[in-house]
Scaffold this active site. Structure first.
Site, PDB file in Angstrom:
ATOM      1  N   ASP A 123       0.844  -1.200   0.000  1.00  0.00           N
ATOM      2  CA  ASP A 123       0.000   0.000   0.000  1.00  0.00           C
ATOM      3  C   ASP A 123       0.880   1.251   0.000  1.00  0.00           C
ATOM      4  OD1 ASP A 123      -1.883   2.104   0.693  1.00  0.00           O
ATOM      5  OD2 ASP A 123      -3.232   0.513   1.348  1.00  0.00           O
ATOM      6  N   SER A 172      -7.140   4.322  -1.108  1.00  0.00           N
ATOM      7  CA  SER A 172      -6.911   2.875  -1.038  1.00  0.00           C
ATOM      8  C   SER A 172      -8.174   2.063  -1.287  1.00  0.00           C
ATOM      9  CB  SER A 172      -6.327   2.502   0.331  1.00  0.00           C
ATOM     10  OG  SER A 172      -5.018   3.015   0.471  1.00  0.00           O
ATOM     11  N   THR A 182      -8.026  -1.781   1.990  1.00  0.00           N
ATOM     12  CA  THR A 182      -7.559  -2.791   1.029  1.00  0.00           C
ATOM     13  C   THR A 182      -8.096  -4.185   1.324  1.00  0.00           C
ATOM     14  OG1 THR A 182      -5.585  -1.500   0.533  1.00  0.00           O
ATOM     15  CG2 THR A 182      -5.541  -3.828  -0.055  1.00  0.00           C
TER      16      THR A 182
END
Length: 368
Positions: free
Chosen positions: A50, A91, A144
């Site tokens: 990420d 995200s 995520t």
């Protein structure tokens, strides 16, 4: 003389046109037949760093003692990360493209622009009998990991996201987020519901061997501790555990592993934090690559949802022998992010493409 001069030119031109036509036809045929020519994997491991851009990857080269596992990949592409609502993705939208193949608005968890749920890769493969797993160094409710098993209109709805876990069909969960199961505002005990659905629940430490049942490992109330706070080898060891478990499925498996806190170091503009998390992620790549090399039927893909921090490895003034990590923003940037691939089907990931293509390429390799 004019006639003699004219015919050679005409013949030469015709030759060029014919050659051009043949060349185009060969190219088109190669493209159209490529999927059937490529060996397809039985298993796919998708590792998401990420907030990991090229400078973050370069960190492994300069700060790791030894050769980075990033250098073991032979196929490298670039992904364009904008969301449907913004030039710079968050995200939630960034992970939703990996899980569903559709661009959506920032903040969306596996729903489209009209907040209609989109089928995820985990849901589709689970229905086909493949094993699935989700691992993160954040809470399992974070953007995520949530995008692979939940469907909500806003990433901040952590308790709503958690309600999807018991019926998700995911065989292996590992990460943080315990409080959203057992210390909820609505008073529900979702751990009891997970247990009723056949999950073994582990909240003390990572076991050495996997359970025969589905399992959920929750080792923190919210996000997992930082590496600097003693998280240790949770991410690589959880990945080993998941691979041991999921690989028992004869139909194959899909495993998503997120190095969540690379992003958090970027948001904090904290280079030491970022570097430690990146090196932990690189170590986890080694686990995935070692498994894939021995297994022979596994594709390993490594990418990012976006870049965070506008991170660069600049020189320290005029001293070109000293690197000074620096940041240009506490938020995300719009730079393209790398896509690494190794194993059967890796060649699909060459070139520059939209982030949605990662989902479509994976599903094509899985035979849709």
């Amino acid at each position: 003389m004019k006639i003699k001069f004219f015919f050679p030119i005409l013949l030469f031109s015709f030759s060029l046109i014919s050659t051009s036509c043949v060349s185009v036809q060969v190219k088109e045929n190669t493209i159209s037949t490529a999927p059937s020519e490529v060996k397809k994997p039985k298993n796919i491991i998708l590792l998401i760093g990420d907030g990991m851009g090229l400078s973050q990857v370069s960190t492994a080269i300069y700060y790791k003692d030894g050769k980075p596992n990033f250098e073991r990949f032979h196929t490298i592409g670039l992904s364009k990360t904008s969301s449907a609502s913004d030039l710079i993705t968050d995200s939630a939208a960034g992970a939703t493209v990996f899980s569903t193949g559709e661009k959506t608005y920032n903040g969306a968890i596996a729903v489209n622009m009209d907040t209609i749920p989109l089928p995820t890769i985990v849901e589709q493969l689970s229905k086909r009998g493949l094993a699935t797993g989700i691992i993160a160094t954040s809470s399992l409710q974070h953007a995520t990991p949530a995008s692979f098993y939940a469907h909500v209109k806003s990433r901040s709805l952590y308790e709503d996201i958690t309600t999807f876990a018991p019926n998700s069909g995911v065989n292996f969960f590992a990460g943080g987020g315990l409080k959203f199961f057992n210390n909820r505002k609505d008073g529900k005990d979702l751990l009891a519901e997970m247990k009723a659905k056949g999950y073994d629940i582990i909240t003390d430490k990572l076991p050495n061997t996997p359970s025969e049942n589905n399992e959920i490992i929750l080792l923190a109330d919210d996000g997992m501790p930082k590496m600097s706070e003693g998280r240790g080898d949770f991410l690589p060891n959880a990945t080993k555990l998941a691979l041991e478990k999921l690989s028992k499925n004869e139909k194959g498996f899909f495993l998503m592993v997120e190095g969540s806190q690379i992003d958090w170091g970027g948001h904090n503009n904290d280079a030491d934090y970022l570097i430690q998390e990146l090196l932990d992620f690189d170590k986890t790549l080694g686990v995935a690559l070692d498994f894939a090399k021995q297994n022979g039927e596994t594709l390993v893909i490594v990418t990012a949802d976006h870049e965070t921090g506008g991170y660069t490895l600049s020189s320290d003034g005029n001293d070109y022998n000293k690197i000074k990590p620096s940041f240009s923003t506490p938020g995300h940037s719009g730079t393209m992010v790398p896509v690494f691939a190794e194993g059967p089907g890796a060649s699909f990931f060459n070139g520059i493409f939209e982030s949605t293509e990662i989902y479509h390429k994976m599903m094509t390799l899985f035979g849709k």
